[in-house]
Write an enzyme that holds these catalytic residues in place. Sequence first.
Site, PDB file in Angstrom:
ATOM      1  CD  GLU A 213      -2.668   1.554   2.365  1.00 25.71           C
ATOM      2  OE1 GLU A 213      -3.480   2.503   2.315  1.00 25.71           O
ATOM      3  OE2 GLU A 213      -2.471   0.874   3.391  1.00 25.71           O
TER       4      GLU A 213
ATOM      5  CG  ASP B 298       3.112   7.513   4.444  1.00 26.36           C
ATOM      6  OD1 ASP B 298       3.785   8.563   4.593  1.00 26.36           O
ATOM      7  OD2 ASP B 298       1.910   7.532   4.123  1.00 26.36           O
TER       8      ASP B 298
ATOM      9  CG  ASP C 165      -1.830  15.757  -2.600  1.00 29.55           C
ATOM     10  OD1 ASP C 165      -2.527  16.192  -3.543  1.00 29.55           O
ATOM     11  OD2 ASP C 165      -1.215  16.499  -1.813  1.00 29.55           O
TER      12      ASP C 165
ATOM     13  CE  LYS D  18      -1.754  25.355  -6.541  1.00 29.29           C
ATOM     14  NZ  LYS D  18      -0.976  26.271  -5.670  1.00 29.29           N
TER      15      LYS D  18
ATOM     16  CG  ASP E 270     -11.396  12.023  -2.258  1.00 33.31           C
ATOM     17  OD1 ASP E 270     -10.247  11.540  -2.246  1.00 33.31           O
ATOM     18  OD2 ASP E 270     -11.632  13.211  -1.983  1.00 33.31           O
TER      19      ASP E 270
END
Length: 225
Positions: free
Chosen positions: A51, A76, A125, A129, A161
């Site tokens: 993940e 992470d 994320d 931009k 999402d």
Amino acid sequence: MGSKNKLRRFQDNASFKNVIQPQRDEVLKGDFVLRNRWASYFGNTNPIVLELGCGKGEYTLALSMQNPGKNYIGVDIKGARIWSGAKTALETGRVNVCFLRSQIELIDLLFGPGEVHEIWITFPDPQIKYKRTKHRLTNLEFLEKYRGILAPGGTVHLKTDSEFMHGYTLGILHGSGIPVTYSNHDIYHNGGAPAEVLETQTFYEKMFLESDKPITYLSFSFTMP
């Protein structure tokens, strides 16, 4: 989170047997000892599932409980976040879970060719931009890294999402000739999504659902099994 609390978590991570924290220089030099040897870490040859950007490891933990015959690694760079997942895994005796604190951009130096069987990218994320394009986890550079570490027929899952991230990824895949296995713009209303996609929900995902925000999902594979 206060600095003292963060420091305590960093100290805990250093003592947790299920947290691996290689130095960046070590990885860049090709000296990371677990590359091509993750089976020795887990003590078995079960499929390895990653993940990426795992945060607190909610998805990593949930999937590991559903599939005890697979090994799960949450990746992470935020040590204070993975502390939560690592602590829960230790307290619940999850032996098929560990957490790797490192930059995702180094993923091809952390795992060898064909060493990974699945990759989950959950609520990343979207880096909307244009100047942040290089940081999107499904840009062409990242896709090539995933291709290099996945076993034949290995699957990449993207659950988000962000309609932008979903659409951007579909465009990249179609433009690159990478077959999309499944795609759904609203998995909780359109039906047909795999059970493990619907049954596992993060804290933030539940918040999105409460506000009636659609959750998208797609999966793809670079090669056939």
